[in-house]
Scaffold this active site. Structure first.
Site, PDB file in Angstrom:
ATOM      1  N   GLU A  59       7.914   1.067  11.972  1.00 46.61           N
ATOM      2  CA  GLU A  59       9.013   2.046  11.852  1.00 46.61           C
ATOM      3  C   GLU A  59       8.382   3.426  11.859  1.00 46.61           C
ATOM      4  OE1 GLU A  59      11.903   0.929  11.991  1.00 46.61           O
ATOM      5  OE2 GLU A  59      11.967  -1.051  11.070  1.00 46.61           O
TER       6      GLU A  59
ATOM      7  N   CYS B 226      12.894  10.270   8.539  1.00 43.31           N
ATOM      8  CA  CYS B 226      12.575   9.809   9.891  1.00 43.31           C
ATOM      9  C   CYS B 226      13.772   9.989  10.809  1.00 43.31           C
ATOM     10  CB  CYS B 226      12.133   8.363   9.848  1.00 43.31           C
ATOM     11  SG  CYS B 226      13.326   7.311   9.029  1.00 43.31           S
TER      12      CYS B 226
ATOM     13  N   GLU C  18       8.130  15.857  16.402  1.00 48.44           N
ATOM     14  CA  GLU C  18       8.663  15.657  15.052  1.00 48.44           C
ATOM     15  C   GLU C  18       8.027  16.685  14.109  1.00 48.44           C
ATOM     16  OE1 GLU C  18       7.394  12.259  12.612  1.00 48.44           O
ATOM     17  OE2 GLU C  18       9.515  11.857  12.255  1.00 48.44           O
TER      18      GLU C  18
ATOM     19  N   LYS D 241       0.875  -1.185   0.000  1.00 51.07           N
ATOM     20  CA  LYS D 241       0.000   0.000   0.000  1.00 51.07           C
ATOM     21  C   LYS D 241       0.904   1.225   0.000  1.00 51.07           C
ATOM     22  CE  LYS D 241      -2.864   3.268   1.447  1.00 51.07           C
ATOM     23  NZ  LYS D 241      -1.905   4.372   1.151  1.00 51.07           N
TER      24      LYS D 241
HETATM   25  P1  NAD Z   1       1.371   8.248   7.657  1.00 47.27           P
HETATM   26  O1  NAD Z   1       1.342   7.483   8.922  1.00 47.27           O
HETATM   27  O2  NAD Z   1       0.397   9.349   7.484  1.00 47.27           O
HETATM   28  O3  NAD Z   1       1.137   7.267   6.422  1.00 47.27           O
HETATM   29  C1  NAD Z   1       1.955   6.154   6.192  1.00 47.27           C
HETATM   30  C2  NAD Z   1       1.170   5.139   5.382  1.00 47.27           C
HETATM   31  O4  NAD Z   1       0.097   4.645   6.182  1.00 47.27           O
HETATM   32  C3  NAD Z   1       0.519   5.700   4.114  1.00 47.27           C
HETATM   33  O5  NAD Z   1       0.600   4.747   3.085  1.00 47.27           O
HETATM   34  C4  NAD Z   1      -0.913   5.912   4.551  1.00 47.27           C
HETATM   35  O6  NAD Z   1      -1.823   5.886   3.488  1.00 47.27           O
HETATM   36  C5  NAD Z   1      -1.120   4.724   5.464  1.00 47.27           C
HETATM   37  N1  NAD Z   1      -2.220   4.847   6.426  1.00 47.27           N
HETATM   38  C6  NAD Z   1      -2.803   5.988   6.894  1.00 47.27           C
HETATM   39  N2  NAD Z   1      -3.804   5.678   7.761  1.00 47.27           N
HETATM   40  C7  NAD Z   1      -3.832   4.323   7.844  1.00 47.27           C
HETATM   41  C8  NAD Z   1      -4.633   3.399   8.597  1.00 47.27           C
HETATM   42  N3  NAD Z   1      -5.604   3.807   9.410  1.00 47.27           N
HETATM   43  N4  NAD Z   1      -4.370   2.079   8.465  1.00 47.27           N
HETATM   44  C9  NAD Z   1      -3.375   1.646   7.660  1.00 47.27           C
HETATM   45  N5  NAD Z   1      -2.602   2.471   6.909  1.00 47.27           N
HETATM   46  C10 NAD Z   1      -2.828   3.800   7.012  1.00 47.27           C
HETATM   47  O7  NAD Z   1       2.873   8.737   7.479  1.00 47.27           O
HETATM   48  P2  NAD Z   1       3.463   9.658   6.314  1.00 47.27           P
HETATM   49  O8  NAD Z   1       2.985  11.044   6.556  1.00 47.27           O
HETATM   50  O9  NAD Z   1       3.221   9.030   4.986  1.00 47.27           O
HETATM   51  O10 NAD Z   1       5.037   9.562   6.587  1.00 47.27           O
HETATM   52  C11 NAD Z   1       5.709  10.392   7.481  1.00 47.27           C
HETATM   53  C12 NAD Z   1       5.980   9.678   8.779  1.00 47.27           C
HETATM   54  O11 NAD Z   1       6.677   8.469   8.522  1.00 47.27           O
HETATM   55  C13 NAD Z   1       6.865  10.459   9.716  1.00 47.27           C
HETATM   56  O12 NAD Z   1       6.370  10.384  11.029  1.00 47.27           O
HETATM   57  C14 NAD Z   1       8.205   9.740   9.620  1.00 47.27           C
HETATM   58  O13 NAD Z   1       9.032   9.876  10.744  1.00 47.27           O
HETATM   59  C15 NAD Z   1       7.768   8.341   9.425  1.00 47.27           C
HETATM   60  N6  NAD Z   1       8.850   7.553   8.821  1.00 47.27           N
HETATM   61  C16 NAD Z   1       9.507   6.643   9.597  1.00 47.27           C
HETATM   62  C17 NAD Z   1      10.571   5.914   9.068  1.00 47.27           C
HETATM   63  C18 NAD Z   1      11.328   4.904   9.908  1.00 47.27           C
HETATM   64  O14 NAD Z   1      12.068   4.102   9.335  1.00 47.27           O
HETATM   65  N7  NAD Z   1      11.186   4.892  11.216  1.00 47.27           N
HETATM   66  C19 NAD Z   1      10.960   6.113   7.738  1.00 47.27           C
HETATM   67  C20 NAD Z   1      10.273   7.062   6.991  1.00 47.27           C
HETATM   68  C21 NAD Z   1       9.218   7.773   7.544  1.00 47.27           C
END
Ligand code: NAD
Length: 484
Positions: free
Chosen positions: A257, A291, A388, A182
């Site tokens: 993550e 991240c 963050e 996804k």
């Molecule tokens: P997000 O949580 O908004 O979305 C991530 C994914 O989850 C997307 O594909 C989104 O469509 C999906 N999603 C949203 N709601 C959902 C639900 N209820 N059930 C299942 N899936 C759902 O995050 P984002 O804004 O896309 O990314 C930024 C965040 O990601 C930041 O907090 C960043 O720190 C984190 N991040 C972490 C790492 C790591 O390795 N720790 C790496 C990259 C980004």
């Protein structure tokens, strides 16, 4: 300027390309603010279809591919990704605004490296033989098998889509799982192109499927589906918490993550030039949408002013603009909301009394979602030092001794990464042990590679990806005991 490559906007479902049952959603080019594409959105019914196909492949066509054949397919896919490096990088630049040069030099090569690393693992997934004290006076022969977890949902964020997908896809496939991907709403296009390459490589239908769509619809349906055995999620802490809570219903495996607010500690004995440029890299790479961004800069008081001045100069030297221009060092933020959120934090920083030493507002000219690289001199209790921001904003905080540096580093909800800048070996390793983080880097910000396990502690998540940890996270140990 690289021309917009041909776009794939359908779902990759059960080996076919099809429109989704939930209509479409729009993706926007963040450099211009203009619509880029309408992408098919997968419905809950599409998720059901995908899970059925993934289950079929798991027990059938994918299970029938021998381990060395799985490795060969991963190598084939790596070859195709290498061939299409420029296409994949360009799609990510158009879709989420990342630098094209960063895509061709880092994001796509990292995906290739993950595929090749785990291709090598595919025929080396060993169990163990286990000595026992016997059973009711008889000897035993006992061993473990490492079996695939099953159908894996890989839910990916927008900030480095193909690279982060590689961390999930490659180990899951090498260990015999099937994967339903996804992508994030703001960055589906490179992953959909990758679907074309998966097709071309010849993976059996249903082994990998790609379901773009909305998080609350497609993501939620996948993460709560009874036929999904594991959710490998990278994204926000808020959504990660929801996925973990939902996983309790049927005890799905999860790898989460999540976010970060990582410290970079500059000790008095650091090589200052190297430290300042490395710290700046940790603040401004990918416009701070990383991240592991090292956004809490802890500087020993004796070098504090030099670090603040150095970072202010580094911020001023950033070239903010078109991600395809080779002179650009920082592109736009991913979308309007993200830009407004980051600017809101900048206002908050000023309001809570942090001293703004560089940046501080949207780029004045032109369309698109640009933010100027921003540096504050502040304290660790301020909101801008605790939450963050996910944008190019750093806070420099003074400390007086090593114990205080560690205490400040650990005084945060997150625990993803930390960077230490010092020439003192004992200090480096002592501090590395004391800092609460999944990964610590010494004298370089966030080295990455498929051999290096990645993940966080505290609000940065649970579980690890990459390295041998990635093999363990994608397999279940089954114990078999024969009473002889
Ligand atoms: P997000 O949580 O908004 O979305 C991530 C994914 O989850 C997307 O594909 C989104 O469509 C999906 N999603 C949203 N709601 C959902 C639900 N209820 N059930 C299942 N899936 C759902 O995050 P984002 O804004 O896309 O990314 C930024 C965040 O990601 C930041 O907090 C960043 O720190 C984190 N991040 C972490 C790492 C790591 O390795 N720790 C790496 C990259 C980004």
């Amino acid at each position: 300027m690289t021309a917009l490559p041909e776009l794939t906007t359908d779902l990759y479902l059960a080996g076919s390309w099809t429109r989704g049952g939930a209509g479409t959603f729009t993706t926007v080019d963040p450099s211009t603010g203009k619509e880029l594409a309408e992408i098919a959105a997968a419905s809950a019914a599409d998720v059901d279809t995908a899970v059925a196909a993934a289950t079929g492949a798991l027990r059938g066509s994918w299970a029938a591919v021998p381990p060395s054949g799985k490795g060969a397919l991963l190598h084939k896919l790596a070859d195709l990704v290498e061939r299409d490096t420029e296409i994949l990088a360009a799609l990510e630049s158009y879709d989420m605004g990342g630098l094209y040069g960063l895509g061709t030099m880092m994001f796509v090569p990292n995906l290739v490296a993950s595929l090749r690393y785990y291709a090598g693992w595919a025929d080396k997934i060993n169990g163990e033989t286990l000595p026992t004290d016997g059973y009711l006076g008889r000897p035993t022969f006992a061993y473990t098998r490492r079996e695939p977890v099953g159908v894996v949902a890989a839910i990916v964020p927008w900030n480095a889509p193909s690279m982060i997908l590689g961390w999930k896809l490659a180990p899951a496939l090498a260990t015999g799982n099937t994967v339903i991907v996804k992508p994030a709403e703001d960055a589906s296009l490179s992953i959909l192109h990758l679907g074309r390459l998966i097709d071309e490589a010849g993976f059996p239908p249903g082994t990998v499927q790609i379901l773009p769509g909305l998080g609350q619809v497609t993501g939620e349906a996948l993460a709560t589906h009874r036929g999904v055995h594991k959710v490998s999620f990278t994204g926000s802490t808020e959504v990660g918490r929801r996925i973990l809570a939902n996983s309790a219903t049927d005890f799905k495996r999860t790898t989460l993550e999540l976010g970060g607010k990582s410290p970079q500690i500059v000790f008095a004995d650091a090589d200052l030039d190297r430290a300042v440029s490395g710290v700046a890299m940790g603040l401004f790479t990918n416009s701070g949408q990383v991240c592991a961004a090292g956004t809490r800069v802890l500087a020993h008081r004796s070098v504090y002013d030099a670090v603040v001045d150095g970072l202010a100069a580094a911020a001023a030297a950033q070239v903010v603009g078109n991600p395809f221009d080779s002179a650009t060092t920082m592109g736009p933020l991913v979308n309007r909301d993200q830009r407004d959120r980051v600017l809101g934090y900048v206002e908050k920083g000023v309001a809570e009394g942090a001293r703004l030493v560089a940046g501080g507002g949207a780029r004045a000219d032109g369309p698109g979602f640009f933010v100027r690289p921003t540096v504050f001199a502040g304290t660790n209790d301020q909101v801008i030092a605790q939450e963050e921001i996910f944008g190019p904003v750093g806070v420099v905080i003074p400390f007086d001794n090593d114990a205080e540096a560690v205490a400040l580093a650990n005084d945060n909800a997150y625990g993803l990464a930390a960077t230490l800048w010092t020439r003192d070996l004992a200090r480096a390793h002592t501090t590395a042990a004391e800092v609460h983080a999944g990964a610590v880097a010494i004298n370089g910000w966030s080295p990455l590679g498929p051999q290096l396990p990645w993940g966080g502690v505290k609000a940065s998540g649970t579980g690890r990806e990459l390295g041998y940890e990635g093999i363990l996270a994608n397999t279940e140990a089954k114990t078999v005991t024969v009473v002889l």
